[in-house]
Structures are given as structure tokens and as C-alpha cells.
Write an enzyme that holds these catalytic residues in place. Structure first.
Site, PDB file in Angstrom:
ATOM      1  N   HIS A 289      45.738  44.871  30.585  1.00  0.00           N
ATOM      2  CA  HIS A 289      46.864  43.951  30.368  1.00  0.00           C
ATOM      3  C   HIS A 289      47.555  44.219  29.029  1.00  0.00           C
ATOM      4  O   HIS A 289      48.758  44.070  28.899  1.00  0.00           O
ATOM      5  CB  HIS A 289      46.408  42.487  30.386  1.00  0.00           C
TER       6      HIS A 289
ATOM      7  N   HIS B   6      39.805  45.312  32.815  1.00  0.00           N
ATOM      8  CA  HIS B   6      40.943  44.603  33.416  1.00  0.00           C
ATOM      9  C   HIS B   6      41.784  43.947  32.315  1.00  0.00           C
ATOM     10  O   HIS B   6      43.029  44.008  32.343  1.00  0.00           O
ATOM     11  CB  HIS B   6      40.430  43.539  34.404  1.00  0.00           C
ATOM     12  N   GLU B   7      41.099  43.353  31.319  1.00  0.00           N
ATOM     13  CA  GLU B   7      41.829  42.671  30.232  1.00  0.00           C
ATOM     14  C   GLU B   7      42.523  43.659  29.314  1.00  0.00           C
ATOM     15  O   GLU B   7      43.684  43.469  28.946  1.00  0.00           O
ATOM     16  CB  GLU B   7      40.875  41.791  29.418  1.00  0.00           C
TER      17      GLU B   7
ATOM     18  N   CYS C  14      44.353  38.858  40.115  1.00  0.00           N
ATOM     19  CA  CYS C  14      44.847  38.635  38.755  1.00  0.00           C
ATOM     20  C   CYS C  14      45.589  37.302  38.741  1.00  0.00           C
ATOM     21  O   CYS C  14      46.355  37.004  39.670  1.00  0.00           O
ATOM     22  CB  CYS C  14      45.790  39.771  38.356  1.00  0.00           C
TER      23      CYS C  14
HETATM   24  O1  LIG Z   1      43.418  39.108  33.383  1.00  0.00           O
HETATM   25  C1  LIG Z   1      42.675  38.207  33.787  1.00  0.00           C
HETATM   26  N1  LIG Z   1      42.829  37.657  34.986  1.00  0.00           N
HETATM   27  O2  LIG Z   1      43.898  37.989  35.703  1.00  0.00           O
HETATM   28  C2  LIG Z   1      41.827  36.782  35.572  1.00  0.00           C
HETATM   29  C3  LIG Z   1      40.985  37.559  36.573  1.00  0.00           C
HETATM   30  C4  LIG Z   1      40.132  38.595  35.871  1.00  0.00           C
HETATM   31  C5  LIG Z   1      39.102  39.284  36.782  1.00  0.00           C
HETATM   32  C6  LIG Z   1      39.693  39.938  38.040  1.00  0.00           C
HETATM   33  C7  LIG Z   1      38.756  41.104  38.342  1.00  0.00           C
HETATM   34  C8  LIG Z   1      38.022  41.434  37.095  1.00  0.00           C
HETATM   35  C9  LIG Z   1      38.439  40.448  36.038  1.00  0.00           C
HETATM   36  C10 LIG Z   1      40.131  36.547  37.307  1.00  0.00           C
HETATM   37  O3  LIG Z   1      39.280  35.945  36.695  1.00  0.00           O
HETATM   38  N2  LIG Z   1      40.383  36.271  38.613  1.00  0.00           N
HETATM   39  N3  LIG Z   1      41.341  36.973  39.277  1.00  0.00           N
HETATM   40  C11 LIG Z   1      42.138  36.223  40.287  1.00  0.00           C
HETATM   41  C12 LIG Z   1      41.441  35.155  41.013  1.00  0.00           C
HETATM   42  C13 LIG Z   1      39.983  35.183  40.794  1.00  0.00           C
HETATM   43  C14 LIG Z   1      39.632  35.239  39.326  1.00  0.00           C
HETATM   44  C15 LIG Z   1      38.140  35.392  39.185  1.00  0.00           C
HETATM   45  O4  LIG Z   1      37.625  36.468  39.313  1.00  0.00           O
HETATM   46  N4  LIG Z   1      37.532  34.237  38.871  1.00  0.00           N
HETATM   47  C16 LIG Z   1      36.179  34.040  38.698  1.00  0.00           C
HETATM   48  C17 LIG Z   1      35.223  34.991  39.016  1.00  0.00           C
HETATM   49  C18 LIG Z   1      33.891  34.672  38.771  1.00  0.00           C
HETATM   50  C19 LIG Z   1      33.574  33.447  38.239  1.00  0.00           C
HETATM   51  C20 LIG Z   1      34.591  32.549  37.955  1.00  0.00           C
HETATM   52  N5  LIG Z   1      35.881  32.852  38.184  1.00  0.00           N
HETATM   53 NI    NI Z   2      44.622  39.871  35.097  1.00  0.00          NI
END
Ligand SMILES: O=CN(O)C[C@@H](CC1CCCC1)C(=O)N1NCCC[C@H]1C(=O)Nc1ccccn1
Ligand code: NI
EC number: 3.5.1.88
Length: 186
Positions: free
Chosen positions: A160, A156-157, A113
Site C-alpha cells: 500500500h 500487503h501493507e 482489501c
Molecule cells: O491493507 C489492509 N487491508 O486492506 C485490510 C486487509 C489486510 C489483509 C488482507 C490479506 C492480508 C492482509 C484485511 O484485514 N482484510 N481484507 C478484506 C476483508 C477481510 C480483512 C481480513 O482479513 N480481516 C481479518 C482477518 C483475520 C482476522 C480478523 N480480520
Molecule cells: Ni489493503
């Protein structure tokens, strides 16, 4: 535009509040918030811009993560193949999961996250398939059926917006155990 300094981190009470419903028609302020939430994802998914602005690439960003306790989140699940149409792209406002599969789905690599700086290992069991109702920035209602990764991202969203963080779902005693029949995927 939002930078990492604008993202609230675990410990900030705003991440543990239930976010307020958004009124329509959107105020100019809420319209700008929606635009910036999606802009963050677009920039973060562009390798050059991501590096230029020192961002962590993301596929979703919820308003509480930028300190705004409103039911609004951007979701941008990129296309499987380069240059294709995103699997899911929208700003979901006042989202409600109206139905969900009994079967669970979980990412084999666990979840992270943008608001949680440390890694928290373990499976995060979610519903593998959901029917999601939400309103878009123009006030149009949508009902979408999602499965696997886009379903995981939206859950996940929406968490939040309810003050829930991904690690709340990890089984403390057996983090890498998932309920019977969980679909595992990366
Ligand atoms: O609430 C929203 N958040 O906290 C951003 C989160 C949301 C995802 C986490 C798991 C399901 C939804 C997020 O995106 N990440 N989590 C932290 C670092 C990595 C990043 C990620 O998965 N990045 C990514 C993946 C594929 C392609 C491009 N980028
Ligand atoms: Ni998140």
C-alpha cells in the site's frame, strides 16, 4: 476514530502513490494517525464494537487507506488461541523488507482489501518469509523475521505504501495457479 466512510476506495489516486517517508520525532499529528490506525484494528477485531460501528474487521491498515500518503501502517495479527498474545502487533513506520525467501507463500482463500469493495478471486503470491526493518512510534528501530500469515499481512501493507494493490499480483491468465513451491495456507 476511523469509520468505513474514512477509508479510501480503489480509484482514489492516493492508493496508487508512493507514500512519503515519515520524519522523526513524530509530529503530534503523526502520533495521532498511528494511534488511530491501530485503534481501527483493535475495534474491528472486537465482535461487538465491530458490529456497533459497522466496520469490516481487519488485520492491517495503511495510512494511504485513510487518505494520508505517509509510510505508516498498523498491523494486528490476532493470537491463534482466544485471549492469547497477538502474533504480531505494531505500527510499522518507514518499513523496509531487507531480505525475503525465494519460496512464495499465498493464502488459499486469496486476499481482499478494505479499500477494494469487490472480490477479486485468485492467489496472491508473496514471499513466505521476510526480514522486516521498521521504526516504531517512539523512534525505536526493529528488525523482525516473519513467516507465513504475518509475513503476508506485512507485505500487503508495505505494498500500500508503494501504491500496489493485492490484485496486481494475481496471474490474470491463471488466477488460481501459483509459482512452483508456493506454500499455501489459510
Ligand atoms: O491493507 C489492509 N487491508 O486492506 C485490510 C486487509 C489486510 C489483509 C488482507 C490479506 C492480508 C492482509 C484485511 O484485514 N482484510 N481484507 C478484506 C476483508 C477481510 C480483512 C481480513 O482479513 N480481516 C481479518 C482477518 C483475520 C482476522 C480478523 N480480520
Ligand atoms: Ni489493503
Amino acid at each position: 476514530m476511523f469509520l468505513m466512510k474514512d477509508i479510501t476506495r480503489d480509484g482514489n489516486p492516493v492508493l496508487r502513490k508512493r507514500a512519503a517517508k515519515v520524519e522523526f520525532p513524530l509530529s503530534a499529528e503523526d502520533r495521532e494517525l498511528a494511534r488511530q490506525l491501530m485503534e481501527y484494528l483493535e475495534i474491528s477485531q472486537d465482535e461487538e464494537l465491530c458490529k456497533k460501528y459497522g466496520l469490516r474487521a481487519g488485520v492491517g491498515l495503511a495510512a494511504p487507506q485513510v487518505g494520508v500518503s505517509k509510510q505508516m501502517a498498523s498491523v494486528l495479527v490476532p493470537a491463534e488461541e482466544e485471549g492469547g498474545k497477538p502474533v504480531f502487533k505494531d505500527v510499522i513506520i518507514n518499513p523496509v523488507i531487507v531480505s525475503e525467501s525465494v519460496q512464495y507463500g499465498a493464502l488459499t482463500e486469496g486476499e481482499g482489501c478494505l479499500s477494494v469493495d469487490e472480490d477479486v478471486p485468485g492467489y496472491v503470491p508473496r514471499h513466505d518469509r521476510i526480514t522486516l526493518k521498521y521504526t516504531d512510534v517512539d523512534g525505536n528501530d526493529h528488525t523482525v523475521r516473519l513467516k507465513h500469515y504475518p509475513a503476508i499481512v506485512c507485505q500487503h501493507e508495505i505494498d500500500h505504501l508503494k501504491g500496489i494493490l493485492f490484485y496486481d499480483h494475481i496471474n490474470k491468465d491463471a488466477p488460481f495457479e501459483a509459482p512452483e513451491g508456493t506454500v499455501m495456507f489459510s
